[in-house]
Every structure is written in structure tokens, then in C-alpha cells.
Scaffold this active site. Structure first.
Site, PDB file in Angstrom:
ATOM      1  N   HIS A  24      24.824  43.666  45.901  1.00  0.00           N
ATOM      2  CA  HIS A  24      23.984  42.935  46.855  1.00  0.00           C
ATOM      3  C   HIS A  24      24.515  42.980  48.291  1.00  0.00           C
ATOM      4  CE1 HIS A  24      26.518  39.497  45.785  1.00  0.00           C
ATOM      5  NE2 HIS A  24      25.936  39.327  44.637  1.00  0.00           N
ATOM      6  N   HIS A  78      29.413  32.044  33.551  1.00  0.00           N
ATOM      7  CA  HIS A  78      28.660  32.204  34.805  1.00  0.00           C
ATOM      8  C   HIS A  78      27.328  32.879  34.493  1.00  0.00           C
ATOM      9  CE1 HIS A  78      27.699  33.010  38.901  1.00  0.00           C
ATOM     10  NE2 HIS A  78      28.465  34.055  39.131  1.00  0.00           N
ATOM     11  N   GLU A  80      25.244  34.469  36.532  1.00  0.00           N
ATOM     12  CA  GLU A  80      24.851  35.681  37.262  1.00  0.00           C
ATOM     13  C   GLU A  80      24.830  36.870  36.295  1.00  0.00           C
ATOM     14  OE1 GLU A  80      26.858  36.409  41.022  1.00  0.00           O
ATOM     15  OE2 GLU A  80      25.205  37.690  41.668  1.00  0.00           O
ATOM     16  N   ASP A  82      25.485  39.947  36.130  1.00  0.00           N
ATOM     17  CA  ASP A  82      26.554  40.911  35.856  1.00  0.00           C
ATOM     18  C   ASP A  82      27.459  40.425  34.724  1.00  0.00           C
ATOM     19  OD1 ASP A  82      27.152  38.985  37.800  1.00  0.00           O
ATOM     20  OD2 ASP A  82      28.766  40.157  38.680  1.00  0.00           O
ATOM     21  N   HIS A 144      31.384  31.037  41.542  1.00  0.00           N
ATOM     22  CA  HIS A 144      30.600  31.428  42.682  1.00  0.00           C
ATOM     23  C   HIS A 144      29.217  30.783  42.762  1.00  0.00           C
ATOM     24  CE1 HIS A 144      27.945  35.198  43.718  1.00  0.00           C
ATOM     25  NE2 HIS A 144      28.168  34.550  44.838  1.00  0.00           N
ATOM     26  N   ASP A 163      34.474  34.948  38.149  1.00  0.00           N
ATOM     27  CA  ASP A 163      34.518  35.604  39.465  1.00  0.00           C
ATOM     28  C   ASP A 163      35.823  35.319  40.233  1.00  0.00           C
ATOM     29  OD1 ASP A 163      32.154  37.029  39.469  1.00  0.00           O
ATOM     30  OD2 ASP A 163      30.979  35.448  40.411  1.00  0.00           O
ATOM     31  N   TYR A 191      36.946  40.937  48.075  1.00  0.00           N
ATOM     32  CA  TYR A 191      36.071  40.162  47.189  1.00  0.00           C
ATOM     33  C   TYR A 191      35.964  38.714  47.683  1.00  0.00           C
ATOM     34  CZ  TYR A 191      34.001  38.751  42.742  1.00  0.00           C
ATOM     35  OH  TYR A 191      33.149  38.278  41.782  1.00  0.00           O
ATOM     36  N   HIS A 222      35.833  40.701  36.966  1.00  0.00           N
ATOM     37  CA  HIS A 222      35.752  42.007  37.625  1.00  0.00           C
ATOM     38  C   HIS A 222      37.170  42.500  37.895  1.00  0.00           C
ATOM     39  CE1 HIS A 222      31.466  41.621  38.549  1.00  0.00           C
ATOM     40  NE2 HIS A 222      31.694  40.455  39.100  1.00  0.00           N
TER      41      HIS A 222
END
Ligand code: FEO
Length: 391
Positions: A24, A78, A80, A82, A144, A163, A191, A222
Site C-alpha cells: 500500500h 491481526h 489485516e 496479509d 497496527h 506487525d 517498517y 513479517h
């Protein structure tokens, strides 16, 4: 597609996204990984999943360890996509699995998948026994998203941090010391600057909450697992969350006919003359996410644009929108630029810097082309102003 046993009966079963270059709007030159972790105990637990398009890669790794039908719990740290994007597919195989999330996580998963699952909501500090281990859940809202939480495995002193502490790196190496600290730290800083920076208060709260835990591994969702440099990355997070800066300037600009560029170079020379570290970043060549990584610890942020149609150049406007959203604190700003007529861009930049709570130095505005004498005057005045600020 082998899993990796990172602790006795705890496996990395995630996926590596070698081709990711844009997250993004964040330039991910090194790709990324989506880290899912499988804990094999009396109850089998999968912590986080992967982006949906990488489901098969994760599933292949899980199958190397256990029959995926036997998974009892899927922890969604989380919402999100991903990390949660493969939950629906996973539940088609692991039919008896219960999905564990924070209260906001449950709401977010329902909004994303529009499916009712066998789910369990956990509160801050709640624990779940899975046999020889207890999993403890700590809510970390806005690190996040509002739903974010982390999972702690006390028996193994292992934190599944989602995250937090992550880096966008695609690699076969799974640990910080394997790929090297320089890359791990550089990508963790980038990040933080591009994802976590606006949430300093929430990061501080989370760091306080987690400060009493024994930590031998920090496993983000990640990039690399922190094994050798746990203290260092926590200290980095403390410094970044405190908006600590060093004596460094980042000069961000775009230029039409090189006049604004000449001013940028003169500003750079003023910092150099004072022994202040400085970075010149032309938006035609530097990506805004790389610029933010430099701004993370910079005390001075100078932004320049010529005036085009009574406005800031679109590239500079986009950068300022990004900067304002990420909201670094305790910074000193400087607006500059050249103009033919009108000259509104410089005041517009200054206004945005002030709206972003920057202190500002006197703006620099030059009609058409700055000549040698003007540039000398600009430099001398800026050095004088900087000496005042440095006192
Ligand atoms: Fe890596 Fe906020 O998701």
C-alpha cells in the site's frame, strides 16, 4: 517448502513473497514474508496465517509437520489480510478449529469475511492452556490496527508479535543473526517509519505491558525473527516511540528548472558547514517511503517546491500528505522554493509543516533563478538561524 522448527515443537510455516515491491504505497525493495507459526502441543495451534494467494505454500509447510485437519486453534493476532487472509480456507480443512482473536479482531474478521465461525474472544492478559504450554494474549491496539494483539508463549519465552518488530524482507534466512543485523535494523526502521510511526503512545503502552516478560525469541509476522538482538530492537522501538532525533537534516524537494534544486543544495551546504549530517532527496529519484526511513531520526526536515499553477508540485504535495499522516514529532521544518509569479507553494508547504506541529525556520523564497550572491546570503542566514536553534 520446508517448515522450520524455531523451538521445540514450534514451527515457522509462513510464506515468502519474493516479488512484493509495493505494500500500500510502501516500496518493499527486499520483498516480504508472511510469518505463520504452528505450535504442536496437546492442542495444535496455528498463530496467524498468510496472504490468501500464499495459502498453498503455508499449507504445504503445515502438512510437513502435522495433518492440518488436527489444528484446534487459529490465533488471529491481526485482521489485516496479509495475516488473516487464509483463515477461511484453513477452516475448510481444519473444520473443528476455533478462531481466537481480540474483541475488535472478531468484529474485523466478520466484516472482512462475512462468515460466522466458531470463535473465541480474548481479553488483555487472558491465557489459554494448550497442554504443556499456556498462550497469553496481550491487546496492542493500533500497533497496527485497533484489533492488533500479540501472543506470548511463557514456556519458550517466545513472543509472537505480529506487525510489531517486523521488517519487509524476503529471505530463506529466518533469524536476525543469519541475514545480518545491518539489514534487519535498516528494514525494521523503515517498517516503523512507514507503518508504526503515528502510534507512538500505543507502542509505549505495549512496551510497558510487555516489559516484564522473559524474551528469547521475538517472532514478528513479517521478516526475520529476533534472536541475537532482542535488547537492541526493543531499545530501537523505545527511541522511535519517544521520537528521539539526532542532529541530522533531510532535504526533500522537486524541481522544474533546477532553481529549487540550487536552493536545496545551498541548504545542504549550510548543514554540512555546521557539521550536521544531511541527506538531499529529490522526489524524482527517491521514494517517499525511503525518505520517511531517513526522517525517522532526523531533527530537521526541509521541504522545497517551485510554484506550479499557484500550487505545490504534485510530487511534493503527495509527500507532504504522507508526512502529515505519519506525524513525526519534535521536528524542525523549513519550507523553500523558487517561483516565477505568485509563489504560493512555499507558504503552503510552511502551513502544512506547522499543521504537522513542526517548529519552523524562516522560509526561503527566490524569484526565478537564485544567483550566486543570493545563494551566499541564503546560506549565511540559515547558518545564523541554525546556530540559534542549536544553542
Ligand atoms: Fe502486516 Fe498490519 O499487517
Amino acid at each position: 517448502m520446508k517448515p522450520l522448527e524455531i523451538k521445540n515443537n514450534i514451527f515457522w510455516v509462513g510464506a515468502i513473497d519474493w516479488n512484493l515491491r509495493n505494500f500500500h504505497g510502501y516500496l518493499t525493495q527486499r520483498g516480504s514474508s508472511y510469518n505463520a507459526y504452528l505450535i504442536v502441543d496437546d492442542k495444535i495451534t496455528l498463530v496467524d496465517t498468510v496472504k490468501e494467494s500464499f495459502f498453498d505454500e503455508m499449507l504445504t509447510r503445515i502438512k510437513e509437520v502435522i495433518d492440518p485437519e488436527k489444528i484446534d486453534y487459529i490465533v488471529s493476532n491481526h485482521t489485516e489480510m496479509d495475516h488473516s487472509g487464509s483463515i477461511a480456507k484453513m477452516l475448510k480443512i481444519a473444520k473443528k478449529a476455533q478462531v481466537i482473536s481480540s474483541p475488535n479482531g472478531e468484529k474485523g474478521l466478520l466484516k472482512h469475511f462475512n462468515q460466522k465461525w466458531n470463535s473465541k474472544v480474548v481479553t488483555n492478559g487472558e491465557s489459554l492452556n494448550i497442554g504443556s504450554r499456556n498462550l497469553s494474549f496481550f491487546l496492542t491496539p493500533m500497533v497496527h490496527w485497533p484489533d492488533s494483539m500479540v501472543t506470548y508463549v511463557e514456556k519458550d519465552s517466545l513472543l509472537l508479535s505480529n506487525d510489531a518488530f517486523g521488517q519487509h524482507i524476503a529471505s530463506l534466512e529466518r533469524f536476525d543473526d543469519e541475514l545480518g543485523l545491518a539489514i534487519a535494523k535498516e528494514e525494521a526502521a523503515k517498517y516503523y517509519a512507514n507503518i508504526v510511526l503515528p502510534y507512538a503512545n500505543q507502542v509505549n503502552k505495549a512496551l510497558t505491558e510487555l516489559s516484564g516478560l522473559s524474551l528469547k525469541l521475538i517472532c514478528p509476522s513479517h521478516g526475520l525473527i529476533w534472536r541475537e538482538n532482542i535488547e537492541l530492537i526493543i531499545d530501537c522501538y523505545k527511541a522511535w516511540a519517544a521520537n528521539k532525533t539526532v542532529n541530522k537534516a533531510v532535504i526533500v524537494y522537486d524541481t522544474m528548472w533546477h532553481s529549487t534544486e540550487k536552493i536545496a543544495q545551498t541548504i545542504n551546504q549550510a548543514f554540512v558547514d555546521l557539521g550536521i549530517n544531511s541527506r538531499l532527496m529529490n522526489l524524482q529519484f527517491s521514494h517517499i517511503s525511503d525518505i520517511m526511513a531517513e526522517i525517522l531520526d532526523a531533527r530537521y526536515v526541509c521541504v522545497g517546491s517551485p510554484t506550479l499553477n499557484n500550487q505545490i508540485l504534485p510530487t511534493v504535495g503527495a509527500f507532504l500528505t504522507y508526512l502529515k499522516g505519519l506525524a513525526p514529532k519534535n521536528r524542525i521544518g523549513l519550507a523553500f522554493g523558487s517561483y516565477g509569479w505568485g509563489g504560493q507553494s512555499i507558504s503552503q508547504i510552511e502551513e502544512i509543516l506547522k499543521e504537522s506541529a513542526f517548529e519552523t525556520l524562516d522560509k526561503i523564497k527566490v524569484n526565478y533563478v537564485p544567483h550566486a550572491l543570493e545563494l551566499i546570503e541564503i546560506k549565511e542566514k540559515l547558518i545564523k538561524n541554525l546556530k540559534e536553534v542549536q544553542k
